[in-house]
Design an enzyme around this catalytic site. Structure first.
Site, mmCIF file in Angstrom:
data_model
loop_
_atom_site.group_PDB
_atom_site.id
_atom_site.type_symbol
_atom_site.label_atom_id
_atom_site.label_comp_id
_atom_site.label_asym_id
_atom_site.label_seq_id
_atom_site.Cartn_x
_atom_site.Cartn_y
_atom_site.Cartn_z
ATOM 1 N N ASP B 72 -20.235 21.321 96.625
ATOM 2 C CA ASP B 72 -20.615 20.935 95.393
ATOM 3 C C ASP B 72 -20.280 19.561 94.924
ATOM 4 O OD1 ASP B 72 -17.060 22.512 95.172
ATOM 5 O OD2 ASP B 72 -17.750 20.843 96.175
ATOM 6 N N ASP B 141 -7.148 30.157 91.548
ATOM 7 C CA ASP B 141 -7.963 31.287 90.878
ATOM 8 C C ASP B 141 -8.899 32.168 91.774
ATOM 9 O OD1 ASP B 141 -10.512 29.590 88.872
ATOM 10 O OD2 ASP B 141 -9.927 29.694 90.884
ATOM 11 N N HIS B 143 -11.496 31.222 93.573
ATOM 12 C CA HIS B 143 -12.727 30.732 93.625
ATOM 13 C C HIS B 143 -12.963 30.016 94.931
ATOM 14 C CE1 HIS B 143 -11.725 26.694 91.670
ATOM 15 N NE2 HIS B 143 -12.063 26.426 93.021
#
Lengths: 367, 277
Positions: B72, B141, B143
């Site tokens: 990313d 979370d 991810h």
């Protein structure tokens, strides 16, 4: 491995295994050079997908910006103020200076008769350094507009004062200010404020020295644009607790905001007592500029200053590189190892002895 | 899955680095046959990167024939911003090793057409022969990469708006000023990572424990996107003791009992030096 040629065909050299002086600290980083300038390796990697053509192993040495000497009257048998074989003299000195880590300098002329200035100045052209020697940044004119009492070894009959209080006085004596970077004068001489203003407007650095000015005269001079003190403590009134004189500029609160007053100190163990060096450096560390003494070379003075003041290696190195560059307003490309700067640097061992000198990324001297 | 539990951060980083080293060395990459690696950023993999750099410096591992694809990159952050993932990868990994610049692929968060940039990235991965080993982390979370809760489990590389949790977690890299944290990022999809032949997820620290529990002890759920890897044939989770705090004791005991088997993957440790001689 060839570099990607999308931006430039020139070869890229990567200096590895060194500690470079960057952001005021010695850091374990490689230094990249292309076309005489320091290259940003991250940009090279992502933008150009390039890498180094050669690597130079610095054997864990310190890699610091090349030293800049803003006040040197000669050396190695040469006296810049003599006027004979000017080009030969400058060439000899600039070559020998490489051995002491100096990559740029200001040849300095002491108080002289006008005919000497008229002869010598045009022959001391500003030029880049290289294998032939350190670069000439511009001439430092130390006198003749100085105080009689504080002339030191300067010849008395050549001293002058300002008749018109303008550049005309200077041009009459010097002939031209074309190759001049710094002028040292005594600010108590009548007419000096306007002279200082005009010099600063021309881009010449004005320095205070060989003077009996009191603190308020000195502060006025700084308000007009003076930014340097020539060999602090020497050839000026001593610090007095009710009127510190020029020395008081180091902690004066009357200076224009964002203005740094730089000061040169001859850190050769003779011209200044180590305790005096310490007092000055502690009072105003960001203004310290190392000057060499009569027989003490620049690197000797850097070592002596470090030892005497107890400052860090980084501070000692910056006093001989970054601060002189800031003084002369050339720190965008000299005196630092920032990306885009000229690749003028020195390799030093841990006790700050010069092992090799580089100008424009090329090795110009090795021990 | 293999759940490899080491005592602390340092040991889990080292185990992971050894595993990656062995995979690359055993693959014996060359100019005709590159090893493709998917790479993460963030706090978790730093220890692993440090060990990999050590292996390169000792001559045991080379990245000359390795192609990398990062997961990313932030949208709109200048490439040379100190918190961009380009800067992270340069400073923490690329500048210390011998990878060829053309083989290091990172999404360009400043591309004029972000969607096209994402599609091109997928094509580059395909052109490189797919990813051999994709290394990732896990967010608090749950991810993977920036596939925030609710991301499709078959998603591909695309633009994502970051969840509040993620922005909060990233604030520490932006002087704790929430207004400075980027709100969008380009990220590989869950599907993109699932396509890798092998996946290794690094999970360390107590703050990741709940996410690990959700990822491996509950069902496959798009709210905890790492859970998708329950359906991948070759996934290794490398974690430290603290990250197991929310797991059932039975799970932890079972996998700890398998450590002698897992350790055969890193011992003996292979070296490129041996191969050359």
């Amino acid at each position: 491995m060839p570099s990607n040629k999308s931006v430039s065909e020139e070869p890229i050299t990567q200096f590895v295994n060194c500690r470079i002086l960057k952001d005021h600290q010695l850091q374990r980083e490689d230094l990249w050079v292309r076309e005489g300038k320091i290259l940003n390796p991250e940009k090279l990697f992502f933008d150009e997908e390039g890498y180094a053509d050669h690597q130079v192993d610095c054997e864990s040495k310190i890699l610091a910006p090349g030293f800049i000497d803003v006040q040197i009257n000669g050396g190695y048998g040469v006296d810049f103020s003599q006027g004979c074989d000017v080009r030969g003299g400058v060439a000899l000195v600039s070559k020998r200076l490489l051995e002491h880590g100096v990559t740029s300098f200001c040849p300095t002329l002491v108080t002289s008769p006008p005919h000497i200035y008229h002869k010598v100045l045009p022959e001391m052209e500003v030029h880049d350094g290289g294998a032939e020697g350190a670069g000439v940044l511009g001439v430092h004119l130390e006198g003749p507009f100085i105080s009689r009492e504080k002339r030191g070894a300067h010849p008395e009959h050549c001293l002058r004062s300002f008749q018109q209080g303008s550049l005309t006085d200077l041009l009459e004596v010097y002939g031209s200010l074309d190759n001049v970077s710094i002028v040292t004068l005594a600010p108590e001489l009548p007419g000096s404020p306007t002279v200082i203003q005009e010099l600063v407007k021309m881009g010449v650095t004005v320095s205070l020295g060989h003077s009996v000015a009191d603190l308020s005269q000195a502060e006025q001079a700084v308000q007009q644009g003076a930014t340097f003190i020539t060999h602090l403590f020497n050839a000026m009134l001593p610090f007095h607790h009710r009127d510190p004189g020029i020395v008081g500029l180091l902690t004066s609160d009357q200076l224009p905001p964002n203005c740094t007053v730089f000061y040169g100190m001859i850190a050769d163990g003779i011209h200044t007592n180590p305790a005096a060096l310490r007092i000055a450096h502690r009072a105003h560390p960001s203004g310290t500029n190392t000057l060499c003494g009569s027989i003490a070379t620049m690197d000797m003075c850097v070592r002596h200053f470090r030892k005497a003041s107890g400052c860090s290696v980084e501070a000692a190195l910056e006093a001989a590189s970054l601060h002189p560059a800031q003084l002369l307003g050339i720190s965008q490309h000299k005196g630092t190892l920032d990306y885009g700067s000229d690749a003028d640097f020195v390799l030093l061992d841990d006790s700050l002895h010069v092992k090799a000198t580089y100008i424009g990324g090329e090795e110009v001297w090795r021990k | 899955m293999k759940l490899v539990i080491l005592e602390d951060y340092v040991q889990s980083s080292e185990w992971a680095a050894k595993y990656i080293r062995n995979r690359i060395v055993q693959f014996n990459p060359s100019a005709d046959r590159y090893f493709t690696l998917g790479l993460p950023t963030g706090g978790t993999p730093l220890g692993c990167y440090k060990k990999l750099i050590e292996y390169y410096e000792s001559g045991d591992l080379s990245f000359k024939y390795v192609k990398t694809f990062n997961m990313d990159e932030y949208v709109g952050l200048p490439r040379d911003h100190p918190e961009s993932y380009h800067s992270y990868m340069w400073n923490n990994f690329f500048k210390h090793i011998d990878i060829e610049p053309a083989n290091a692929h990172i999404l360009d968060g400043n591309a004029a057409d972000l969607q096209a940039e994402c599609e091109a990235f997928e094509q580059e991965i395909a052109a490189a022969g797919g990813i051999g080993l994709f290394i990732g982390g896990i967010g608090p979370d749950g991810h993977i990469a920036f596939n925030e809760p609710g991301s499709s489990l078959v998603s591909r590389t695309r633009v994502k708006t970051l969840a509040k949790d993620t922005i909060l977690a990233n604030a520490r890299f932006f002087g704790n000023d929430l207004t400075k944290v980027p709100t969008m990022a380009l990220t590989v999809g869950v599907g993109t990572v699932m396509d890798a032949r092998e996946v290794m997820v690094l999970i360390t620290g107590a703050h990741k424990a709940f996410a690990l529990y959700k990822a491996i002890e509950e069902g496959v759920n798009h709210m905890w996107t790492v859970s998708a890897f329950q359906q991948h044939p070759r996934t290794i989770f490398v974690c430290d003791e603290d990250a197991t705090l929310e797991l059932r004791i039975k799970t932890v005991k079972y996998f700890k009992g398998l450590m002698h088997v897992h350790n055969r993957l890193v011992d003996p440790l292979c070296s490129m030096k041996v191969q050359r001689s």
